[in-house]
Design an enzyme around this catalytic site. Structure first.
Site, short mmCIF file in Angstrom:
data_model
loop_
_atom_site.label_atom_id
_atom_site.label_comp_id
_atom_site.label_asym_id
_atom_site.label_seq_id
_atom_site.Cartn_x
_atom_site.Cartn_y
_atom_site.Cartn_z
N TRP A 166 -20.19 30.99 54.42
CA TRP A 166 -19.57 30.79 55.74
C TRP A 166 -20.67 30.98 56.80
CZ3 TRP A 166 -17.31 35.10 59.04
CH2 TRP A 166 -16.60 34.59 60.13
N ASP A 247 -16.24 40.07 50.89
CA ASP A 247 -15.53 39.49 52.03
C ASP A 247 -14.29 38.79 51.48
OD1 ASP A 247 -14.67 38.46 54.37
OD2 ASP A 247 -16.41 37.18 54.76
N LYS A 283 -5.70 34.00 57.44
CA LYS A 283 -5.24 32.81 56.69
C LYS A 283 -3.96 33.11 55.91
CE LYS A 283 -9.67 31.92 57.37
NZ LYS A 283 -10.32 30.91 58.14
C1 LMR Z 1 -13.61 28.54 58.82
O1 LMR Z 1 -14.50 28.78 58.00
O2 LMR Z 1 -13.35 27.41 59.24
C2 LMR Z 1 -12.76 29.68 59.33
O3 LMR Z 1 -13.12 30.86 58.71
C3 LMR Z 1 -12.73 29.76 60.81
C4 LMR Z 1 -13.96 30.37 61.39
O4 LMR Z 1 -13.84 31.37 62.11
O5 LMR Z 1 -15.07 29.88 61.14
#
Ligand code: LMR
Length: 440
Positions: A166, A247, A283
């Site tokens: 992420w 996480d 989520k």
């Molecule tokens: C995503 O990866 O799209 C979500 O976790 C929203 C974000 O805050 O990035």
């Protein structure tokens, strides 16, 4: 006061339009000149695209950028169990007092059982230090700060993030002062886990590094280790004396069963790791805007837990004082009521099931559109995302020519796919990928 009005009259009510307009013309004090030197920052790699989607006036625009659930009608869904909890909270006439620095105790208690299990020995022994946080992002930020302050090598400590991960993990850990490194995760040729590369990187990292692991439904790849691979990862990390930050942003979205999705967390706790857990309810409860999550730390005993708690509070208080209460009250109400909790588990499973149907449909429609690529990974991957293998140029074409908004790493939020837009998405993906290779 940095701003001096050039026309006091213009501030008076009833001033003629010309004067009223001029009240915005100001002379700025020289002290503010440093602002001139500030450069335009880049937009966020995920939320910046969501902003572009909102700004687009195209009638056929599609948002598959952000990991946020949508119904088959393409709209956000407030879970009925969440609505019911909100009504109960309203009816109870709860006050709006500050939460304690560490958050609402009831909520944190339920959240810990949700993650670690109701029969968790460490919870019963009172040795899990836990605080409410501003969702998963806030939890990761507090974790980074905690490591910076208390690991023996402090800010010199390497924190290893999966490649890819992420996007926000990188600045979160960097801003906490840690040295951000990467470990191999996705094999881009097979679209599966690069377990050999991962284990080699665990082995090569300096002893006592931090490894950030996604507890389930890896974002952005949708590729999770198997049970046996989790076992091997756990063993390798223990052997090197590394610290683990799990996480957990998608508990319930991987298998549809929030209990089953907690298995890696529970295994790592049982294996005796130096373990921190960042937990989000954005989520799985659909509480995106409520910013509700936790950070927990597995301690040796209740006395250690008390000391850790005291330090977590010292980090939080000057940062944002205490967390918001509404989302926490909702989660508490749902998980604290057997019937509502059962209803919730069903609703969570239904979100995962719809996403899985869309995976199947997207792959089918790509094949039906005549695509000759192997799209099996779309149905093999789990969680909210399909990591398609498209490169940035293909993603740009999808956005520029077809008004499909997605992150430039080729990630599609399958939650944004529905029976009304799947044909359109499949045809567009076929258009930008035909005759080109995808993946590595
Ligand atoms: C995503 O990866 O799209 C979500 O976790 C929203 C974000 O805050 O990035």
């Amino acid at each position: 006061m940095l701003f001096l009005s050039v026309n006091v009259l213009s501030l008076q009510a009833g001033a003629p339009p010309a004067h009223r307009a001029s009240r915005h013309a100001v002379v700025r004090a020289a002290a503010a000149d440093y602002l001139k030197e500030i450069e335009q920052g880049p937009p966020d790699a995920i939320l910046g695209i969501a902003a572009n989607f909102r700004a687009s006036t195209a009638e056929n625009k599609v948002n598959v950028a952000v990991g946020a659930y949508r119904t088959n009608e393409g709209v956000p869904w407030v879970l009925p169990s969440v609505r019911e909890a909100e009504q109960r909270i309203l009816a109870a006439g709860k006050n709006k007092e500050y939460a304690p620095i560490e958050g609402l105790g009831d909520f944190v208690g339920h959240a810990m059982e949700f993650a670690y299990g109701k029969d968790c020995a460490a919870l019963k022994e009172g040795r899990i230090a836990a605080v409410q946080t501003l969702s998963g992002t806030g939890a990761c930020r507090i974790a980074g700060e905690f490591y910076s302050r208390f690991l023996p090598r402090g800010t010199a400590t390497e924190v290893y993030l999966p490649d890819p991960t992420w996007g926000n993990h990188v600045p979160i850990m960097g801003n906490a002062g840690l040295q951000v490194k990467r470990y191999r995760y996705l094999n881009r040729k097979t679209n599966g886990l690069d377990i050999d590369g991962l284990l080699a990187d665990v082995e090569a990292a300096p002893d006592g590094s931090v490894f950030l692991l996604h507890a389930c439904a890896h974002n952005p790849t949708g590729v999770d280790p198997s049970d046996a691979q989790w076992g091997a990862i756990s063993k390798a990390i223990l052997a090197k004396g590394h610290h683990v930050l799990m996480d957990c942003a998608y508990q319930g979205f991987a298998s549809g069963d929030a209990e089953a999705d907690a298995s890696a967390i529970r295994r790592f706790l049982d294996d005796g790791h130096s373990l921190l857990l960042a937990q989000s309810f954005a989520k799985n409860f659909g509480l995106y805007g409520e910013r509700v999550g936790t950070l927990s730390v597995a301690c040796a005993d209740a006395a250690e837990k008390e000391r850790v708690m005291s330090q977590l509070k010292l980090i939080i208080r000057p940062m944002y004082s205490s967390p918001p209460i509404h989302g926490a009250l909702i989660v508490s109400e749902v998980l604290g009521d057997a019937a509502l909790s059962k209803q919730y588990y069903g609703e969570c499973a239904s979100m995962a099931a719809r996403i899985n149907e869309m995976r199947t449909l997207l792959r089918e429609r790509l094949e039906a559109a005549g695509s000759e690529h192997d799209w099996r990974h779309i149905t093999d991957q789990i969680g909210m995302f399909a990591f398609t293998g498209m490169d940035a140029a293909m993603c740009d074409r999808l956005t520029d020519e077809h008004n499909i908004f997605l992150t430039r790493d080729g990630r599609i939020s399958v939650a944004g796919v529905n029976s009304g837009n799947v044909d359109y998405i499949a045809a567009a993906v076929h258009d930008v990928t035909k005759g080109k290779s995808i993946g590595a």
